[in-house]
Structures are given as structure tokens and as C-alpha cells.
Write an enzyme that holds these catalytic residues in place. Structure first.
Site, PDB file in Angstrom:
ATOM      1  N   ASP A  95       0.738  -1.127  -0.025  1.00 60.86           N
ATOM      2  CA  ASP A  95       0.121  -0.099   0.008  1.00 60.86           C
ATOM      3  C   ASP A  95       0.845   1.353   0.010  1.00 60.86           C
ATOM      4  OD1 ASP A  95      -1.704   2.187   0.356  1.00 60.86           O
ATOM      5  OD2 ASP A  95      -2.801   1.143   1.980  1.00 60.86           O
TER       6      ASP A  95
ATOM      7  N   ASN B 198       3.631   2.712 -10.630  1.00 65.09           N
ATOM      8  CA  ASN B 198       2.452   2.691 -11.486  1.00 65.09           C
ATOM      9  C   ASN B 198       1.497   3.028 -10.679  1.00 65.09           C
ATOM     10  OD1 ASN B 198       0.813   1.996 -13.703  1.00 65.09           O
ATOM     11  ND2 ASN B 198       0.035   0.591 -12.075  1.00 65.09           N
TER      12      ASN B 198
ATOM     13  N   TYR C  39      -6.018  14.896 -10.215  1.00 66.82           N
ATOM     14  CA  TYR C  39      -5.362  14.113 -10.905  1.00 66.82           C
ATOM     15  C   TYR C  39      -4.297  15.084 -11.700  1.00 66.82           C
ATOM     16  CZ  TYR C  39      -4.108  10.381 -13.901  1.00 66.82           C
ATOM     17  OH  TYR C  39      -3.221   9.495 -14.690  1.00 66.82           O
TER      18      TYR C  39
ATOM     19  N   LYS D 244      -0.040  14.660 -11.088  1.00 63.73           N
ATOM     20  CA  LYS D 244       0.786  14.119 -12.169  1.00 63.73           C
ATOM     21  C   LYS D 244       1.693  15.138 -12.672  1.00 63.73           C
ATOM     22  CE  LYS D 244      -0.678  10.050 -12.187  1.00 63.73           C
ATOM     23  NZ  LYS D 244       0.185   8.960 -11.771  1.00 63.73           N
TER      24      LYS D 244
ATOM     25  N   THR E 149      -9.509   1.059 -19.492  1.00 63.01           N
ATOM     26  CA  THR E 149      -9.112   0.097 -18.541  1.00 63.01           C
ATOM     27  C   THR E 149     -10.205   0.827 -17.200  1.00 63.01           C
ATOM     28  OG1 THR E 149      -7.581   1.777 -17.350  1.00 63.01           O
ATOM     29  CG2 THR E 149      -6.678  -0.128 -18.745  1.00 63.01           C
TER      30      THR E 149
END
Length: 252
Positions: free
Chosen positions: A63, A90, A168, A172, A203
Site C-alpha cells: 500500500d 505505477n 489528478y 501528475k 481500463t
């Protein structure tokens, strides 16, 4: 030293999606691959699937938001392999719905950064002693094309018209800067550190993106994994401190 010396890899968030495709691609190149996953059952299932295909894959509970978990994973890799040649950071989260800056739930934004940025620091620092044992260590941080400030502000790029988000893409973009800083710090150790933009793949992760933009995604996880695999297997004269997709450098 060339890429043939790279034999052991850890991929975080590797039980499904792009992470699993990266793990499978590295295992297919003859590496022992540690499948990092929060859920022990899902990690074990993914590793077993790769072993059934003839690969050397081993599950490790990890984790990335938990320092103790990162430390335990490092000890497990050390006990099993003695060193680590490749770390692919990842594991990532979107935070669910888009988060307009003027409406953002800061608790959600913190959780996104805790995984996408701070989690990379936790895991990388836990694994660095093992990476330093490698003759050709590589670190790949899985970023996003949405982290490109150039694309986000280019009137000719569709990212320009995406809704604004404080979570998000911001996390990044911060990861890209962190990648540069690790590359600077580890240059003397000859550890190559790069960020990969896998592109939007069909995905579970991109379901919210699809709903928000109405764009149909046909790119596969295997296609998205290709750039991370390439950066994980660079020869010693390869780049460090860069941001890349299938076509080469991505503008910051």
C-alpha cells in the site's frame, strides 16, 4: 552496462490495468517481477496468472500510502532477491469525479496526492538501498499526458478544453517535477529516472475520464505499458529526468 543486466523488477499497482501489463511485459523479458498490490488476494491472483504463463512473478503486499507497508515490501524483496533493478511506480488514483479548483474537496485532493505523489516518495525511498545494489537501476514513474502544461494550454490540443481539475492532473504534474529531482539526485549513482505517459487506455481507471469527455478509448493496457517497459530497460546511455510517450519526449 546494458539492459541485459536488468533482471529484477517491482511494479506497484500491478494486479490489473496498465500495471499488470507492465509486469507481464517485463516478465516476458525474463525478469523476476514483484507484483505490488494493496489487496493480497488480487496480487496473488495476478502473480499466479503470470506464473501459469511461464513467468517468474511474485506477489508482494504494498500500500503506497503506508510507510510501514513500503518498508515491509522492501524487506521482502531484499530477502527474496537481494537487489532491485527496476522500480515502476505505477499505482495511482483519480479521486473519482473531476475536481474543479473552485469546488474541490481538499480531503479528496489530499488522498490523490498521497497516492500519486507522496506514495512515489515512500516507495522509492524504501527501495533505494536495493536499487543501489543494482549495476543498472531504472526508476519509471507512470505519469499522464494530462500533466503536460504545454498540452493543457495549447489551443490545438484537446486537453485545452478539458474541465479544470485540482486533483489528478495537478498530482501528475507534481510527479513530473519530482521525477526530475530524483534524476538529479541519483545521477551520480547512475540510476536512470524517467516519467512515462501511457496515454488513455480502456481500463477501469479511465471510466470517469470517458464519462467526463465523451471520448471513446480504444487503446489497450498493453499499448499503454509499452513506454514504461521501454524506459525500464534503457541502456546506460539512455535519458534520465525526462517525460516520454510512444512518440518520444512529451513537452512539460
Amino acid at each position: 552496462m546494458d539492459a541485459s543486466t536488468i533482471t529484477t523488477a517491482l511494479v506497484t499497482g500491478a494486479n490489473k490495468g496498465i500495471g499488470r501489463a507492465v509486469a507481464e511485459g517485463l516478465a516476458g523479458r525474463g525478469m523476476t517481477v514483484f507484483i505490488g498490490a494493496r489487496d493480497p488476494d488480487l496480487g496473488a491472483k495476478a502473480a499466479a496468472s503470470l506464473r501459469t504463463a511461464g513467468h517468474d512473478a511474485r506477489a508482494v503486499v504494498l500500500d503506497v500510502t503506508d510507510p510501514a507497508s513500503a518498508g515491509a515490501a522492501a524487506r521482502e524483496v531484499a530477502s527474496s532477491a537481494g537487489r532491485l533493478d527496476v522500480l515502476v511506480n505505477n499505482a495511482g488514483v483519480s479521486g473519482g469525479a473531476l475536481h474543479p479548483p473552485d469546488e474541490a474537496d481538499l480531503d479528496v485532493v489530499r488522498r490523490v496526492f498521497d497516492t500519486n505523489l507522496f506514495g512515489v516518495i515512500r516507495v522509492t525511498n524504501a527501495m533505494l538501498p536495493l536499487l543501489r545494489e543494482s549495476p543498472a537501476a531504472r526508476i519509471v514513474n507512470v505519469s499522464s499526458g494530462t500533466a503536460s502544461m504545454t498540452h493543457m494550454t495549447d489551443p490545438g490540443h484537446y486537453f485545452r478544453d478539458l474541465p479544470g481539475s485540482a486533483a489528478y492532473p495537478a498530482s501528475k504534474a507534481a510527479l513530473n517535477m519530482l521525477t526530475i529531482q530524483y534524476a538529479k539526485r541519483l545521477r551520480a549513482a547512475r540510476i536512470l529516472v524517467n516519467a512515462a505517459a501511457p496515454g488513455a487506455c480502456a481500463t477501469d481507471f479511465t471510466a470517469e475520464f470517458t464519462r467526463a469527455t465523451g471520448r471513446t478509448i480504444t487503446r489497450t493496457a498493453e499499448q499503454g505499458a509499452a513506454i514504461a517497459i521501454r524506459l525500464a530497460t534503457l541502456d546506460d546511455d539512455g535519458p534520465t529526468g525526462g517525460f516520454f510517450d510512444d512518440d518520444g519526449p512529451v513537452p512539460w
